[in-house]
Design a protein around this motif. Structure first.
Motif, mmCIF file in Angstrom:
data_model
loop_
_atom_site.group_PDB
_atom_site.id
_atom_site.type_symbol
_atom_site.label_atom_id
_atom_site.label_comp_id
_atom_site.label_asym_id
_atom_site.label_seq_id
_atom_site.Cartn_x
_atom_site.Cartn_y
_atom_site.Cartn_z
ATOM 1 N N GLY A 17 53.448 34.699 40.387
ATOM 2 C CA GLY A 17 52.742 34.635 39.120
ATOM 3 C C GLY A 17 51.666 33.568 39.084
ATOM 4 N N LYS A 18 51.662 32.701 40.104
ATOM 5 C CA LYS A 18 50.691 31.612 40.143
ATOM 6 C C LYS A 18 49.827 31.714 41.402
ATOM 7 N N LEU A 19 48.708 31.034 41.370
ATOM 8 C CA LEU A 19 47.790 31.008 42.507
ATOM 9 C C LEU A 19 48.476 30.400 43.728
ATOM 10 N N VAL A 20 48.280 31.054 44.885
ATOM 11 C CA VAL A 20 48.794 30.548 46.152
ATOM 12 C C VAL A 20 47.617 30.352 47.109
ATOM 13 N N SER A 21 47.567 29.207 47.766
ATOM 14 C CA SER A 21 46.545 28.936 48.778
ATOM 15 C C SER A 21 47.211 28.205 49.927
ATOM 16 N N ALA A 22 47.149 28.805 51.119
ATOM 17 C CA ALA A 22 47.863 28.228 52.262
ATOM 18 C C ALA A 22 47.086 28.461 53.554
ATOM 19 N N TYR A 23 47.164 27.506 54.451
ATOM 20 C CA TYR A 23 46.537 27.652 55.760
ATOM 21 C C TYR A 23 47.289 28.661 56.617
ATOM 22 N N LYS A 77 37.890 33.772 39.848
ATOM 23 C CA LYS A 77 38.100 32.330 39.686
ATOM 24 C C LYS A 77 39.148 31.800 40.656
ATOM 25 N N GLY A 78 40.198 32.558 40.868
ATOM 26 C CA GLY A 78 41.269 32.087 41.737
ATOM 27 C C GLY A 78 40.845 31.912 43.178
ATOM 28 N N LEU A 79 39.915 32.746 43.649
ATOM 29 C CA LEU A 79 39.440 32.602 45.020
ATOM 30 C C LEU A 79 38.680 31.294 45.177
ATOM 31 N N SER A 80 37.823 30.970 44.223
ATOM 32 C CA SER A 80 37.102 29.706 44.250
ATOM 33 C C SER A 80 38.068 28.527 44.240
ATOM 34 N N GLN A 81 39.046 28.584 43.360
ATOM 35 C CA GLN A 81 40.017 27.492 43.269
ATOM 36 C C GLN A 81 40.852 27.377 44.536
ATOM 37 N N GLY A 82 41.207 28.532 45.102
ATOM 38 C CA GLY A 82 42.059 28.521 46.294
ATOM 39 C C GLY A 82 41.370 27.997 47.535
ATOM 40 N N LEU A 83 40.055 28.129 47.605
ATOM 41 C CA LEU A 83 39.319 27.651 48.775
ATOM 42 C C LEU A 83 38.878 26.197 48.642
ATOM 43 N N THR A 84 38.677 25.733 47.422
ATOM 44 C CA THR A 84 38.262 24.349 47.205
ATOM 45 C C THR A 84 39.311 23.397 47.777
ATOM 46 N N VAL A 126 46.334 34.057 47.383
ATOM 47 C CA VAL A 126 46.914 35.098 46.541
ATOM 48 C C VAL A 126 46.513 34.794 45.104
ATOM 49 N N VAL A 127 45.784 35.727 44.503
ATOM 50 C CA VAL A 127 45.185 35.488 43.187
ATOM 51 C C VAL A 127 45.867 36.364 42.140
ATOM 52 N N PRO A 128 46.557 35.762 41.176
ATOM 53 C CA PRO A 128 47.192 36.558 40.119
ATOM 54 C C PRO A 128 46.137 37.166 39.195
ATOM 55 N N PRO A 129 46.494 38.188 38.430
ATOM 56 C CA PRO A 129 45.505 38.913 37.614
ATOM 57 C C PRO A 129 44.696 38.036 36.673
ATOM 58 N N ASP A 130 45.331 37.016 36.073
ATOM 59 C CA ASP A 130 44.612 36.200 35.095
ATOM 60 C C ASP A 130 43.530 35.342 35.729
ATOM 61 N N LEU A 131 43.556 35.194 37.066
ATOM 62 C CA LEU A 131 42.514 34.456 37.768
ATOM 63 C C LEU A 131 41.645 35.392 38.609
ATOM 64 N N ALA A 132 41.838 36.715 38.393
ATOM 65 C CA ALA A 132 41.021 37.719 39.087
ATOM 66 C C ALA A 132 40.335 38.584 38.032
ATOM 67 N N LYS A 153 43.242 47.751 40.230
ATOM 68 C CA LYS A 153 43.617 48.310 38.942
ATOM 69 C C LYS A 153 43.841 47.188 37.933
ATOM 70 N N LYS A 154 44.102 47.575 36.692
ATOM 71 C CA LYS A 154 44.470 46.592 35.683
ATOM 72 C C LYS A 154 45.702 45.825 36.140
ATOM 73 N N GLY A 155 45.634 44.526 36.029
ATOM 74 C CA GLY A 155 46.781 43.706 36.384
ATOM 75 C C GLY A 155 47.017 43.541 37.867
ATOM 76 N N SER A 156 46.042 43.893 38.707
ATOM 77 C CA SER A 156 46.222 43.775 40.161
ATOM 78 C C SER A 156 46.222 42.320 40.615
ATOM 79 N N THR A 157 47.163 41.998 41.487
ATOM 80 C CA THR A 157 47.146 40.739 42.225
ATOM 81 C C THR A 157 46.359 40.971 43.506
ATOM 82 N N LEU A 158 45.436 40.073 43.805
ATOM 83 C CA LEU A 158 44.576 40.207 44.973
ATOM 84 C C LEU A 158 45.011 39.237 46.061
ATOM 85 N N VAL A 159 44.923 39.700 47.299
ATOM 86 C CA VAL A 159 45.292 38.881 48.455
ATOM 87 C C VAL A 159 44.075 38.786 49.372
#
Length: 334
Positions: free
Chosen positions: A225-231, A283-290, A301-307, A319-325
């Motif tokens: 449910g939350k943004l994930v950013s990992a090497y 937004k989540g992609l920007s935050q995850g790479l910073t 991994v970007v949850p819908p509210d940050l995509a 689709k609506k509510g899609s989580t993006l990887v």
């Protein structure tokens, strides 16, 4: 209706340049004339060895040089000299190069621009129409790690119009010192140190560095449910700042079904985008790479509210509510 590319500055190799001026930050008080524009398409120049002014200080690779005033009349041809021969990859036309440079005017030795003071190397593509022709012809065939000195007549510089903002007249021959830091093409991958992927609840990303798309295996569990950013591969470059622009390879898939919605791998292109502008797209992609290091492969991994939330792109697998990887190879930044 065909949607706009998610990573909106995706660049077809050989067709469009990575437009770049300095470090991408605006400063209206300073004139800048990075070599990211060509006056016109002209026949290839004859390349000669000189005359060229001497580098009188800062003679090591990566040091800001001081260059003497041109002596006498410059050549009407393109004068090029490899001052320091590097041992890296040979640069080809249409490659993207990362380079430090200083540019000055032959007759006056007036420095009109340099990247050393900004401490940020320029990233651009050696493609027709995207960089002055002098650079395109002088740097093709050189190896990374090289310092190249060149004198560029107007025909292969800014043409008869010059560059008024930088004080360059249409009759000025330009002198450049260029330190070729690195080079990239559509086969480039991150080459960092492999980091163990131990969380079974997260997608597992391939670690191949052959320029092919890495695998992205989505687990059977529910999306976080939350943004994930990992090497996946951790590079040794500088950490990305939120105001930087990056050059990258990427693959994007949706969590549900694992279908790829966009990627640069195998397309003959790389992607360049501003992390600030990406805040308005995903937004989540920007935050995850910073904060991640240049040279790394990063799982985001970007949850819908940050995509895209409830307003996905039209006619897409998202689709609506899609989580993006995302799997992103951070090749360079400026």
């Amino acid at each position: 209706m065909r949607r706009r590319s998610l990573l909106f500055a995706a660049v077809p190799a050989g067709l469009v340049t990575l437009a770049g001026c300095g470090d991408g930050k605006s400063d209206s008080s300073k004139a800048s004339a990075s070599p990211s524009g060509s006056a016109s398409s002209v026949p290839p120049p004859k390349i000669v060895e000189g005359p060229l002014p001497a580098i009188t200080a800062g003679q090591k690779f990566g040091e800001k040089p001081t260059v003497a005033k041109g002596s006498g009349e410059p050549s009407k041809d393109l004068a090029v000299k490899t001052v320091i021969a590097g041992g890296g990859r040979t640069v080809a036309e249409n490659d993207f190069v990362q380079a430090h440079y200083l540019g000055q005017i032959w007759n006056s030795a007036k420095v009109f621009d340099n990247s050393y003071d900004r401490k940020s190397a320029l990233v651009l593509q050696l493609a027709e129409g995207g960089v002055i022709d002098g650079w395109r012809y002088a740097l093709t065939g050189k190896k990374t790690g090289s310092r190249v000195l060149m004198a560029v007549p107007p025909t292969w510089g800014y043409g008869a119009s010059g560059n008024a903002q930088a004080g360059i007249k249409g009759t000025d021959t330009l002198v450049f010192v260029v330190d070729l830091v690195d080079a990239f093409n559509s086969k480039s991958s991150a080459r960092g140190k492999e980091v163990p992927q131990t969380d079974a609840a997260l997608p597992k990303v391939g670690t191949n560095t052959d320029g092919n798309a890495p695998s992205v295996d989505i687990p059977k569990s529910a999306a976080p449910g939350k943004l994930v950013s990992a090497y996946v591969l951790e590079g040794d470059g500088a950490a990305l700042k939120a105001d930087q622009t990056i050059l990258c390879q990427f693959r994007g898939v949706v969590w549900d079904g694992g279908k790829t919605f966009e990627q640069t791998y195998g397309s003959g292109r790389l992607s360049q985008f501003s992390l600030q502008q990406m805040q308005q797209v995903v937004k989540g992609l920007s935050q995850g790479l910073t904060g991640k290091k240049v040279g790394s492969r990063v799982l985001v991994v970007v949850p819908p509210d940050l995509a895209y939330g409830d307003t996905p792109p039209s006619g897409d697998v998202i689709k609506k509510g899609s989580t993006l990887v995302f799997s992103v190879d951070i090749l360079a930044a400026m």
